[in-house]
Design an enzyme around this catalytic site. Structure first.
Site, PDB file in Angstrom:
ATOM      1  N   HIS A 411       0.815  -1.215   0.000  1.00 23.14           N
ATOM      2  CA  HIS A 411       0.000   0.000   0.000  1.00 23.14           C
ATOM      3  C   HIS A 411       0.852   1.270   0.000  1.00 23.14           C
ATOM      4  CE1 HIS A 411      -3.772   1.873  -0.083  1.00 23.14           C
ATOM      5  NE2 HIS A 411      -4.431   1.096   0.755  1.00 23.14           N
ATOM      6  N   ASP A 415      -2.104   1.907  -4.873  1.00 18.51           N
ATOM      7  CA  ASP A 415      -3.390   2.270  -4.286  1.00 18.51           C
ATOM      8  C   ASP A 415      -4.421   1.180  -4.566  1.00 18.51           C
ATOM      9  OD1 ASP A 415      -2.364   4.677  -3.384  1.00 18.51           O
ATOM     10  OD2 ASP A 415      -2.886   5.735  -5.238  1.00 18.51           O
TER      11      ASP A 415
END
Length: 439
Positions: A411, A415
């Site tokens: 992450h 995204d």
């Protein structure tokens, strides 16, 4: 007679010490020249050490899991005379573990030796393994095990077929109570069902197994360390989507029907083609993240790691330039790399440099998986089991073959929108597989 001290040689550039994975000998054993004596693991490789001399083992440098410094005593051997010892060779057997690039090759490396006590040199003082104490006398069998074969001094009567089955099941025939004059298959069944006493146990109960303490060493420890580092440093998220692969499975069956001498297609080559066609629009997924330098490298070529289960543990051989291969070439390369990994014949360049990893459990794929990223990559993809279920097509209910596709991402770099969009692009290709073969 003289003592020869075999010191751990320099087995890799920049390596200061190595871990004892396992011994092939024990104190008191007779060894011959070039006989394997120990498996040593560095950060990158498992190395099989061979004895440079023939003689009797009198001292070992520790137990599995212990670290031995380069140049320290590994094994001490009592030899006859003081003849010069030729330098031995080392067989390097290296393995890829998730999150770590490792080499697998066999090389001939001269081992620098320093003379030990009795030959004119100094000796280091690492931990030692004392000679084994004589085994205590075996306890007298309990009355429940009386009968032919229970007393180890009496012959155990059993047919070759029964002996072979007992060996396969790990049963000590001396612990089996025969129902007649010799042990039969029914006696083995009773032993498995009721245990050592071969008495009655109520239905639904099973014998408790003794606790077993297993030291985490060697390849298993490397995997544990790398998986822990991946979860500790990478904030994972996983996205799962259901894909209708009915048309893809029909296409695969048609291709296999006319494959000739080419390898049989599984789902993986077709999935790889879809991944490679979708990745140019999502370059953030085909990348490696150097978090210490703060640099993400987005790769133009797809070097796809294929997670492969072997007897030594999980290895990740790499398909180079997967985007340039057709389904048949991918099928051949998958099979070749898997065989090389499982037999320990994979080359160093085949076990390093992956930019994205694909992990599949095949028929054990389950409903969904949350795979752990192969650090320093930023994504890993896991197809799950194909199952047939009823689905609505308009107002009709039809049978369809469905598969969940999982993707875990870093992450910090990827995204959630990008990961979901990528999987949807792959989904469109798999559900309309003709587009897999259109430029």
């Amino acid at each position: 007679m003289a003592l020869f001290t075999f010191k751990l040689p320099d087995i890799g550039e920049g390596i200061a010490q190595a871990e004892i994975v396992g011994w092939h000998v024990k104190v008191g054993d007779r060894v011959e020249e070039d006989q394997p004596i120990a498996d040593m693991m560095t950060d990158k490789a498992t190395v099989e050490m061979e004895s440079p001399v023939a003689g009797t083992v009198v001292r070992l440098a520790g137990e599995p899991g212990d670290q031995v410094s380069i140049g320290a005593m590994l094994v001490e051997i009592e030899v006859e005379g003081e003849a010069a010892v030729p330098p031995p060779s080392v067989e390097v057997v290296e393995a890829e573990v998730p999150g770590e690039v490792v080499t697998e090759a066999a090389t001939e490396t001269p081992l620098p030796l320093r003379e030990g006590p009795g030959v004119g040199g100094e000796r280091s003082e690492p931990p030692i393994v004392a000679p084994e104490e004589p085994a205590s006398p075996a306890p007298t069998p309990s009355p429940s095990l009386s009968g032919r074969g229970a007393n180890r001094d009496e012959p155990i009567l059993a047919s070759p077929a029964v002996r072979a089955r007992a060996k396969e099941l790990g049963i000590d025939l001396s612990q089996v109570k025969p129902g007649g004059d010799h042990i039969r298959h029914a006696d083995l069944d009773a032993y498995l069902l009721y245990g050592q006493g071969q008495g009655y146990r109520p239905a639904g109960r099973s014998a408790a197994r003794p606790d077993e303490a297993i030291k985490v060493i060697g390849m298993r420890r490397r995997i544990a360390e790398n998986m822990a580092a991946s979860k500790r440093h990478i904030p994972h998220f996983t996205y799962v989507e259901e894909i209708d692969v009915t048309a893809l499975e029909q296409l695969r069956e048609q291709l296999n029907a006319g494959r000739g001498e080419r390898p049989k297609l599984t789902m993986l080559p077709l999935l790889i083609v879809a991944l490679c066609k979708a990745l140019p629009d999502f370059p953030m997924l085909n990348a490696r993240y150097d978090d210490e330098a703060g640099v993400v490298t987005r790769h133009g070529a797809v070097h796809l790691g294929i997670a492969t289960q072997t007897d030594a543990g999980l290895m990740v051989p790499v398909i180079r330039d997967a985007q340039d291969r057709n389904v048949w070439q991918l099928a051949s390369e998958i099979r070749r790399l898997a065989d090389a990994a499982r037999t320990g014949k994979a080359k160093s360049e085949e076990l390093s440099g992956s930019t994205l990893t694909l992990t599949s459990l095949g028929p054990l794929g389950g409903i969904a998986t949350t795979p752990v990223i192969n650090r320093p990559e930023v994504a890993i993809i896991g197809p799950n089991r194909v199952i047939e279920r009823p689905v609505f097509r308009g107002k009709e209910i039809v049978a369809a073959k469905l598969m969940n596709l999982s993707i875990s991402c870093d992450h910090r770099v990827v995204d959630g929108w990008d990961a979901a969009s990528f999987v949807q692009a792959v989904r469109k290709l798999l559900e309309a597989p003709a587009f897999l073969f259109v430029d």
